[in-house]
Structure formats: C-alpha cells, structure tokens
Design an enzyme around this catalytic site. Structure first.
Site, PDB file in Angstrom:
ATOM      1  N   GLU A  80      15.121 -25.252  26.700  1.00 24.50           N
ATOM      2  CA  GLU A  80      15.020 -24.761  28.073  1.00 24.50           C
ATOM      3  C   GLU A  80      15.261 -25.893  29.064  1.00 24.50           C
ATOM      4  O   GLU A  80      14.754 -26.997  28.886  1.00 24.50           O
ATOM      5  CB  GLU A  80      13.626 -24.169  28.316  1.00 24.50           C
ATOM      6  CG  GLU A  80      13.313 -22.947  27.459  1.00 24.50           C
ATOM      7  CD  GLU A  80      14.143 -21.729  27.848  1.00 24.50           C
ATOM      8  OE1 GLU A  80      14.761 -21.750  28.936  1.00 24.50           O
ATOM      9  OE2 GLU A  80      14.164 -20.760  27.061  1.00 24.50           O
ATOM     10  N   ARG A  90       5.290  -9.277  32.352  1.00 23.63           N
ATOM     11  CA  ARG A  90       5.788  -7.917  32.137  1.00 23.63           C
ATOM     12  C   ARG A  90       4.829  -7.145  31.229  1.00 23.63           C
ATOM     13  O   ARG A  90       4.719  -5.930  31.290  1.00 23.63           O
ATOM     14  CB  ARG A  90       7.183  -8.035  31.487  1.00 23.63           C
ATOM     15  CG  ARG A  90       7.976  -6.779  31.290  1.00 23.63           C
ATOM     16  CD  ARG A  90       9.321  -7.090  30.630  1.00 23.63           C
ATOM     17  NE  ARG A  90       9.214  -7.980  29.474  1.00 23.63           N
ATOM     18  CZ  ARG A  90       8.893  -7.590  28.237  1.00 23.63           C
ATOM     19  NH1 ARG A  90       8.674  -6.320  27.970  1.00 23.63           N
ATOM     20  NH2 ARG A  90       8.811  -8.465  27.249  1.00 23.63           N
ATOM     21  N   CYS A 143       5.204 -18.689  27.848  1.00 23.47           N
ATOM     22  CA  CYS A 143       6.016 -19.854  27.461  1.00 23.47           C
ATOM     23  C   CYS A 143       6.373 -20.701  28.676  1.00 23.47           C
ATOM     24  O   CYS A 143       6.188 -21.915  28.671  1.00 23.47           O
ATOM     25  CB  CYS A 143       7.287 -19.415  26.722  1.00 23.47           C
ATOM     26  SG  CYS A 143       6.930 -18.859  25.046  1.00 23.47           S
ATOM     27  N   HIS A 167      12.952 -22.380  22.873  1.00 23.48           N
ATOM     28  CA  HIS A 167      12.734 -21.015  22.401  1.00 23.48           C
ATOM     29  C   HIS A 167      13.520 -20.785  21.110  1.00 23.48           C
ATOM     30  O   HIS A 167      14.649 -21.274  20.967  1.00 23.48           O
ATOM     31  CB  HIS A 167      13.211 -19.993  23.457  1.00 23.48           C
ATOM     32  CG  HIS A 167      12.114 -19.496  24.344  1.00 23.48           C
ATOM     33  ND1 HIS A 167      12.140 -19.667  25.720  1.00 23.48           N
ATOM     34  CD2 HIS A 167      10.965 -18.801  24.070  1.00 23.48           C
ATOM     35  CE1 HIS A 167      11.041 -19.113  26.237  1.00 23.48           C
ATOM     36  NE2 HIS A 167      10.319 -18.576  25.263  1.00 23.48           N
TER      37      HIS A 167
HETATM   38  N1  PCA Z   1       6.942 -16.289  23.486  1.00 25.41           N
HETATM   39  C1  PCA Z   1       6.441 -15.812  24.754  1.00 25.41           C
HETATM   40  C2  PCA Z   1       5.005 -16.284  24.824  1.00 25.41           C
HETATM   41  C3  PCA Z   1       4.659 -16.734  23.450  1.00 25.41           C
HETATM   42  C4  PCA Z   1       5.936 -16.789  22.720  1.00 25.41           C
HETATM   43  O1  PCA Z   1       6.099 -17.215  21.569  1.00 25.41           O
HETATM   44  C5  PCA Z   1       7.301 -16.220  25.945  1.00 25.41           C
HETATM   45  O2  PCA Z   1       8.518 -16.397  25.769  1.00 25.41           O
HETATM   46  O3  PCA Z   1       6.789 -16.352  27.062  1.00 25.41           O
END
Ligand code: PCA
Length: 213
Positions: A80, A90, A143, A167
């Site tokens: 990111e 959401r 996240c 991610h």
């Molecule tokens: N993904 C979520 C929160 C925890 C995770 O593993 C997110 O993308 O915010």
C-alpha cells in the site's frame, strides 16, 4: 540481530481464516538477511488493533514493521502506498463497532506515505513470478486504521523505524472459482521476498507500471 515485526489479522466478516494471520505465523522466527522476524496477531477491532501493535513495537524494538491484511477480491500482492486519517466502516469490526467518517488521530495529518520500498517490492515479486502491484488505497476499514496508526506512531516517536502495509489476496479455500486467489505457499514466499527487499532497499527505486490498473 535486529527484529522485523510482521503482523497479521484475525479472521473477520464471518470468514473462518485470514491468510495474513497464517503467513505471519509461518514466517515467525525466520532469519532473513541477518534480521529476525517476529510474527504477531492483531485483533480486527478499531482501537484495540493499534494498541496491540504499539505494544508489540515496544516489546520487540523492530528496525522495520510490516503489517499484513487480507484484501479479498484482489488478484495481486499489493504493497500500500498511503494511509489516510479516516475510519469509515462498511461492515462492523469483530467487536461490533462501525465508525463512519471518523478521524483516526484528531490532530494528525490527512495521510502518511509508506516508508517501505513499495516499487522495489513489486519488482522483486514479479521477478519471482508472483503477481504484485502497488495499491493506492488501503480502504477505510481496520487495515487502513492500523496502517495509519503505525505511521503516526513512527512519525511521532520512532523516526528511524521504517514501516508499511501489504494486502494479500484470498487463499483458494476462501473463494468460489470466479474470485481470484493465491496459494498459501506462494504468498508466504512473496512476503519473505518483500521482507528481504525492505531490508535491502532503504530507498525505493523509481519504476513505472507497478500499479493496479
Ligand atoms: N483486512 C481488513 C481488516 C483485516 C483484514 O485482514 C481490511 O482490509 O481492512
């Protein structure tokens, strides 16, 4: 030997597993480029997740912090670029909280950029045939919340520590055939390469074409 803190999240949104948790557990205790990886688990809960992250940073005094999270529906491993100062959920988190348009740090800046070498990570993963791309948004759920909390903490108190967020897609067990996923072994290898690149490249490389289209 310096530590690398690698965090994953517990499952959320009714899922049975979260690949980010499994990856952090698998790589825990590994030695990569003369650094020791310390894996840790964060709750998928606004507030509590940042609190636990700060606790882990204090405990392990890492040189680099890499937080992982699941982004179901993405096809690539995505470092990111930017964390933004807003919670806008959401769905409820694992404690039932669902903040809307709420700043994470009242007096904090609108955003922080990752201090991981995001382009170098993408280049390294592609070199090893792992689908990867820079992502321009970590969303506005837990996240992004943790990513912002991490960068805020480092900016205020630990400017010599680098950090950021990556991610990962679903693993195949979590998806129906039309949704993308990556095998667990491939993702674990990818995060090992990402850690190695983060150690090697203190400054990012300049390269185009690494973004999610
Ligand atoms: N993904 C979520 C929160 C925890 C995770 O593993 C997110 O993308 O915010």
């Amino acid at each position: 030997m310096r530590n690398i803190l690698l965090t994953g999240f517990e499952p959320f949104d009714g899922q049975a597993i979260n690949p980010s948790e499994e990856i952090a557990r698998e790589i825990n205790d590994a030695t990569i480029a003369r650094h020791k990886v310390v894996g840790a688990l964060l709750p998928c809960v606004f507030g509590a997740a940042i609190k636990e992250l700060k606790h882990q940073i204090k405990l392990h005094e890492p040189a680099i912090v890499i937080c992982l999270g699941q982004a179901g529906g993405r096809a690539e491993i995505t470092p990111e670029r930017v964390a933004i100062n807003i919670d806008d959920a959401r769905i409820p988190d694992n404690a039932g909280q669902q903040p809307v348009d709420k700043p994470i740090a009242k007096d904090g800046p609108a955003a922080y950029f990752s201090t991981l070498p995001i382009k170098a990570i993408v280049q390294e993963l592609r070199k090893h045939d792992i689908p990867a791309a820079v992502s321009q948004t970590a969303g506005t759920f837990v996240c992004n919340h943790v990513f912002y909390g991490l960068m805020h903490e480092l900016a205020l108190h630990r400017s010599e520590v680098r950090g950021g967020f990556i991610h990962v897609p679903f693993v195949p067990e979590q998806t129906t055939s039309e949704k993308p996923s990556l095998p667990f072994e491939k993702m674990t290898a990818a995060i090992r390469w990402a850690i190695a690149a983060s150690i090697e490249y203190r400054r990012d490389i300049k390269s185009g074409g690494g973004q999610v289209s």
